[in-house]
Design a protein around this motif. Structure first.
Motif, PDB file in Angstrom:
ATOM      1  N   GLU A 169       0.850  -1.186   0.000  1.00 46.58           N
ATOM      2  CA  GLU A 169       0.000   0.000   0.000  1.00 46.58           C
ATOM      3  C   GLU A 169       0.886   1.236   0.000  1.00 46.58           C
ATOM      4  O   GLU A 169       2.033   1.180   0.434  1.00 46.58           O
ATOM      5  N   THR A 213      -9.136   5.641   9.981  1.00 43.78           N
ATOM      6  CA  THR A 213      -8.424   5.491  11.246  1.00 43.78           C
ATOM      7  C   THR A 213      -8.166   6.811  11.965  1.00 43.78           C
ATOM      8  O   THR A 213      -7.796   6.818  13.132  1.00 43.78           O
ATOM      9  N   SER A 256     -10.479   9.128   5.886  1.00 42.56           N
ATOM     10  CA  SER A 256      -9.652   8.117   6.544  1.00 42.56           C
ATOM     11  C   SER A 256     -10.533   7.239   7.419  1.00 42.56           C
ATOM     12  O   SER A 256     -11.516   7.697   7.994  1.00 42.56           O
TER      13      SER A 256
HETATM   14  O1  LIG Z   1      -8.038   4.749   6.566  1.00 40.74           O
HETATM   15  P1  LIG Z   1      -6.670   5.331   6.665  1.00 40.74           P
HETATM   16  O2  LIG Z   1      -6.430   6.199   7.831  1.00 40.74           O
HETATM   17  O3  LIG Z   1      -6.231   5.967   5.372  1.00 40.74           O
HETATM   18  O4  LIG Z   1      -5.677   4.151   6.895  1.00 40.74           O
HETATM   19  C1  LIG Z   1      -5.581   3.113   6.015  1.00 40.74           C
HETATM   20  C2  LIG Z   1      -4.797   2.038   6.700  1.00 40.74           C
HETATM   21  O5  LIG Z   1      -5.557   1.613   7.799  1.00 40.74           O
HETATM   22  C3  LIG Z   1      -5.015   0.588   8.577  1.00 40.74           C
HETATM   23  O6  LIG Z   1      -3.827   1.009   9.169  1.00 40.74           O
HETATM   24  C4  LIG Z   1      -4.791  -0.611   7.742  1.00 40.74           C
HETATM   25  O7  LIG Z   1      -4.159  -1.614   8.491  1.00 40.74           O
HETATM   26  C5  LIG Z   1      -3.953  -0.247   6.539  1.00 40.74           C
HETATM   27  O8  LIG Z   1      -3.838  -1.365   5.732  1.00 40.74           O
HETATM   28  C6  LIG Z   1      -4.546   0.900   5.788  1.00 40.74           C
HETATM   29  O9  LIG Z   1      -3.692   1.328   4.774  1.00 40.74           O
END
Ligand SMILES: O=P(O)(O)OC[C@H]1O[C@H](O)[C@H](O)[C@@H](O)[C@@H]1O
Length: 566
Positions: free
Chosen positions: A403, A528, A526
């Motif tokens: 990624e 996360t 996002s």
């Molecule tokens: O949703 P985001 O904040 O962009 O983060 C995306 C990321 O989320 C988590 O950390 C997942 O394990 C990753 O595989 C992904 O790339």
């Protein structure tokens, strides 16, 4: 129940301990904070539960962890499995060990065997352990690279990948169905251990994992050849990488590994960095100082749960320059495919998997070796899912996956990104170039000259709290209402709304604009962090041309969204 009622419930119920109540009582009068802590429940995003540590339904604390685990236990027990098992790992964050044990005890009380690592361990070691110990699920307590005030809880399926639909929703429903904290079962540690429902994971699992990582080495003789004068600077940034990364580098033959002393010990305060994120160059300040002192060939740093790695290499001015996740991923794709092809080990149905926001440079590289590229939505869980499907259908062979967000995996022993294998392969690749009298940076330029100057950027806009959430929603809605026709000098050739479903991919709140000359822009909230992310990709004819093109699109994005995020 309104947020105020929930707050009252936490203050009055005998379920909650005095320390929690004290913390909540101290908020009295601070309506905004109370609302933020109780207006909602922590939800599964692209990576499970993630939130600020503290008392409240919208926070990470033992009660929320127990509740999530009771939901998971109910989900597993509903499937009538014989002797259900769950593996658990945790990182170096505040309360990670406490939350991991809480989860284990809830599972044990629900008659589910909990295998718990006895020391902090990276995500890939949990992913590996799930399959190795034939578990039905896995848990990692971590908030990855988030700031120190955060923690989180990722759930893994029996294939060792993070849970995806429909299971994530099924678990959420089980969690949400628990409205009474009295319904959560737990037991003492002594009882759990003596009943055999809590089992500490022993050394043999770590040993087996290391053996699998070692199998990914492509040119062991090259490591031996350069070992005496090849220098690596490594920082675990106070996280879980220290032991496994040093062990693997040592066992494959790297002799000169310098670890950043100030960042070697696990510490949930991450005191030496603004944020323990290898995507920020700032996290490498101490590593760069050390690298200059010892004359390092490569600098590597892993995030707290060691699923992602940042790499720096000497550029032509002698400075340490960042290799982005896209650059490292493209280089590893070339290295793995070229070496396997040379050695005759590149399987016929090989596939490289990337996400829709990952560099397009992979395509010409894979074309050169007759390898297919597969695209999935953001989240390594979707790469993990494909590995499982390849195995089930015996139709494809997984060559590599990565990624843009600095995560990759070589091999199928784990089903989440693995910074341990990434460190090993990046070091091996640098050693390979060294034997040709080149640095990794020279190698990158060689690839650009061969395949084109692909350049990417991410514009992340942080919009916190309830208002922030609203603004993020507005940006997406406005873009859907009035689709942009151009980004600077680039025309939008076609728009893909992943919410409507694109190909076989699950529906997702993502917009993609294909522009002329192979450029593209992609937008998604996002999963996360409280951010909206604009991903940009272009293909240039030289470094300067590529940089200019990225800037043009960045500027256009800024102008477009400025009125919506005020
Ligand atoms: O949703 P985001 O904040 O962009 O983060 C995306 C990321 O989320 C988590 O950390 C997942 O394990 C990753 O595989 C992904 O790339």
């Amino acid at each position: 129940m309104s947020y105020k009622e929930k707050y009252q419930e936490w203050l009055e119920s005998p379920i909650f301990d005095e320390a929690t109540k004290d913390e909540l009582r101290a908020l009295s009068g601070n309506e905004k904070e109370i609302e933020d802590r109780f207006y909602t429940e922590l939800e599964f995003g692209t990576a499970g539960l993630r939130g600020v540590i503290g008392a409240g339904t919208n926070r990470m604390n033992p009660y929320i962890v127990r509740k999530a685990t009771q939901g998971l236990a109910n989900f597993l027990n509903r499937q009538a499995l014989t002797n259900p098992k769950v593996a658990i790992a945790y990182d170096s964050r505040h309360f990670s060990d406490v939350f991991a044990k809480e989860a284990a005890l809830v599972l044990a009380a629900n008659n589910i065997t909990a295998y718990l690592y006895d020391y902090l361990r990276p995500v890939p070691m949990l992913s590996f352990a799930v399959r190795y110990l034939k578990c039905d699920a896995g848990i990692v307590v971590t908030a990855s690279h988030n700031p120190p005030e955060y923690n989180g809880y990722k759930v893994y399926g029996n294939d060792g990948a993070q849970v995806i639909a429909p299971y994530d929703q099924m678990i959420i429903e089980e969690v949400n169905a628990i409205t009474d904290f009295n319904a959560i079962k737990t037991m003492s540690e002594e009882e759990a251990l003596s009943s055999g429902k809590l089992v500490m994971i022993g050394k043999e699992v770590s040993q087996a994992y290391i053996e699998e990582v070692k199998k990914q080495v492509l040119n062991p003789e090259i490591i031996k050849e350069v070992a005496d004068d090849f220098k690596i600077v490594y920082t675990p940034i106070h996280g879980t990488g220290n032991k496994p990364v040093r062990r693997i580098l040592d066992e494959v033959g790297f002799k000169n590994v310098y670890v950043v002393k100030e960042q070697e010990e696990p510490d949930g305060a991450f005191p030496t960095v603004q944020s323990p994120n290898p995507e920020n160059k700032e996290a490498f300040n101490l590593a760069i100082d050390l690298a200059k002192e010892v004359g390092a060939d490569i600098v590597m740093g892993t995030d707290p749960d060691a699923d992602r790695v940042g790499i720096l290499v000497r550029d032509h001015e002698g400075e340490y320059a960042v290799l982005t996740g896209n650059m490292l991923g493209a280089m590893l794709t070339e290295y793995i495919l070229s070496q396997k092809s040379k050695q005759g080990t590149l399987e016929k149905n090989s596939v490289v998997i990337k996400t829709i926001v990952t560099t397009e440079m992979v395509r010409p590289i894979c074309d050169a070796y007759g390898v297919d590229v597969m695209e999935v939505l953001t989240g390594f869980k979707y790469i993990g899912e494909q590995i499982r499907l390849f195995e089930e259908h015996h139709n494809r062979s997984y060559a590599f996956g990565f990624e843009e967000s600095y995560g990759c995996l070589a091999g199928t022993y784990a089903r989440d990104k693995d910074a341990v294998v990434a460190c090993m392969l990046a070091a091996e690749m640098a050693a390979y170039y060294k034997t040709k009298g080149m640095t990794l940076y020279d190698g990158l330029i060689e690839l650009y000259e061969k395949y084109g100057y692909y350049k990417e950027a991410v514009q992340s806009i942080t919009l916190k709290g309830i208002e922030g959430l609203e603004k993020i929603k507005n940006v997406m809605e406005n873009l859907r209402k009035e689709s942009p026709e151009s980004f600077g000098e680039y025309k939008v050739l076609c728009t893909r709304d992943y919410k409507q479903g694109v190909g076989d991919l699950p529906k997702s709140n993502v917009l993609y604009y294909a522009l002329n000359d192979g450029a593209w822009v992609c937008v998604r909230p996002s999963g996360t962090e409280p951010k909206i992310k604009f991903y940009i990709g272009i293909k240039g004819t030289s470094e300067e041309d590529a940089c200019r093109k990225v800037e043009v699109i960045k500027e256009a994005v800024n102008v477009l969204i400025a009125p919506w995020i005020k």
